[in-house]
Design an enzyme around this catalytic site. Structure first.
Site, short mmCIF file in Angstrom:
data_model
loop_
_atom_site.label_atom_id
_atom_site.label_comp_id
_atom_site.label_asym_id
_atom_site.label_seq_id
_atom_site.Cartn_x
_atom_site.Cartn_y
_atom_site.Cartn_z
N GLN A 1 -4.52 -1.89 9.64
CA GLN A 1 -4.45 -3.19 8.98
C GLN A 1 -4.99 -4.28 9.90
O GLN A 1 -4.66 -4.35 11.08
CB GLN A 1 -2.99 -3.49 8.58
N LYS B 1 0.85 -1.21 0.00
CA LYS B 1 0.00 0.00 0.00
C LYS B 1 0.88 1.25 0.00
O LYS B 1 0.62 2.22 -0.73
CB LYS B 1 -0.94 -0.02 1.22
N ASP C 1 -10.84 2.51 3.94
CA ASP C 1 -11.09 1.06 3.83
C ASP C 1 -12.58 0.78 3.68
O ASP C 1 -12.98 -0.34 3.33
CB ASP C 1 -10.62 0.36 5.12
N1 GUN Z 1 -6.82 -7.24 6.05
C1 GUN Z 1 -7.20 -7.96 4.96
N2 GUN Z 1 -7.73 -7.14 4.02
C2 GUN Z 1 -7.69 -5.89 4.54
C3 GUN Z 1 -8.09 -4.62 4.04
O1 GUN Z 1 -8.62 -4.45 2.93
N3 GUN Z 1 -7.88 -3.56 4.88
C4 GUN Z 1 -7.33 -3.70 6.11
N4 GUN Z 1 -7.18 -2.61 6.86
N5 GUN Z 1 -6.95 -4.87 6.60
C5 GUN Z 1 -7.14 -5.95 5.81
#
Ligand code: GUN
Length: 290
Positions: free
Chosen positions: A93, A49, A116
């Protein structure tokens, strides 16, 4: 069978985002990411990211905290980002260490910075077809379908897995009015009777259960479109890392039956990151909430 190339779609969208940044925006979009603990997969995702932000010219901030971080400390960090005027959007995350309650953390995030799309305000707005930050993985899936002009209206779509972050929201998005949508959606899960029979009825299958190579070739209708959301690590001694990535779909037996299928890696995973970038740009331009 044609591969739905997440790398190609994500490069196309990233080039558009980079061009928009290069053409000049009032403010450089700024994404922050909080990572708590040492989950190896989470580290890979968060790094990807941050790297993607650099590629398109966004500002990014990575905040890493040890696994022993308390919930109160994390909530304090969330409040700091909520009130930092330079941060347009941020993510925490998942998964978080067991002693931290995901729900309280999600609720603490300012929905206007929730790129998100996990906050119930964004989820509720999405469900009602109002402007909202769409959750990144479902948004990524929708953008793949759009890029390849895959027909969705009136199609039977079977979603396997009912998580809050993939299965449930993609079932809502694909049943919404308009394109890509207008599907007749069945949301299946661990208590579904005769799952193979349900999947066999599908024109579009979305596999999001987190079980390696779970969906088999004889469950899939000839000509189906298969979207594999799984990213599972399985042991592979021939690899330097000691593992390989496989999806929730048994690619070898399923791919020959499909009209289109997303590979793993190189499919939905890359699109999740790209969708997060789209949301970050929207946040910096105040497109959703003014
Ligand atoms: N863990 C697995 N997929 C995601 C996501 O799209 N965002 C976040 N913050 N954590 C995740």
């Amino acid at each position: 069978m044609q591969l739905l190339d997440g790398k190609l779609v994500s490069q196309t969208i990233k080039a558009q985002l980079a061009a928009e940044v290069a053409a000049g925006l009032k403010k450089t979009p700024h994404l922050a990411a909080i990572l708590v603990g040492e989950n190896a997969a989470s580290q890979v995702y968060v790094n990807s990211k941050i790297k993607s932000c650099e590629e398109v010219g966004f500002k990014s901030t990575l905040i890493q905290r040890p696994a022993e971080t308390t919930e109160a400390e994390l909530l304090e960090l969330v409040q700091q980002l909520n009130s930092d005027p330079d941060v347009d959007g941020f993510i925490v995350q998942l998964p978080l260490p067991k002693h931290i309650n995901d729900e309280r953390v999600t609720l603490a995030i300012d929905h206007r910075k929730d790129v998100d799309g996990f906050h119930p305000i964004n989820f509720g707005r999405m469900a009602q077809g109002m402007p909202a930050f769409l959750p990144a993985t479902p948004y990524g899936i929708v953008e793949i379908l759009r890029h390849y002009h895959i027909e969705t209206a009136g199609k039977n779509c079977v979603v396997v897995g009912r998580s809050n972050i993939v299965g449930t929201p993609i079932s809502i998005l694909l049943s919404r009015k308009g394109y890509p949508g207008d599907c007749t959606v069945t949301l299946t899960h661990s208590r579904t009777h005769d799952l193979p029979a349900e999947v066999r009825r599908a024109d579009i299958v979305v596999a999001a259960i987190g079980i390696p190579e779970f969906i088999k070739g004889d469950w899939v209708k000839e000509g189906a479109v298969v979207i594999d959301v799984g990213i599972n690590r399985v042991a592979d001694e021939s690899k330097k890392s000691g593992f390989k990535l496989v999806g929730d779909v048994d690619f070898e037996s399923v791919a020959p039956k499909c009209s289109y299928i997303t590979p793993v890696p190189g499919g939905v995973g890359l699109m999740t990151v790209t969708a997060l970038l789209i949301n970050t740009l929207k946040a910096s331009k105040r497109e959703i909430y003014g």
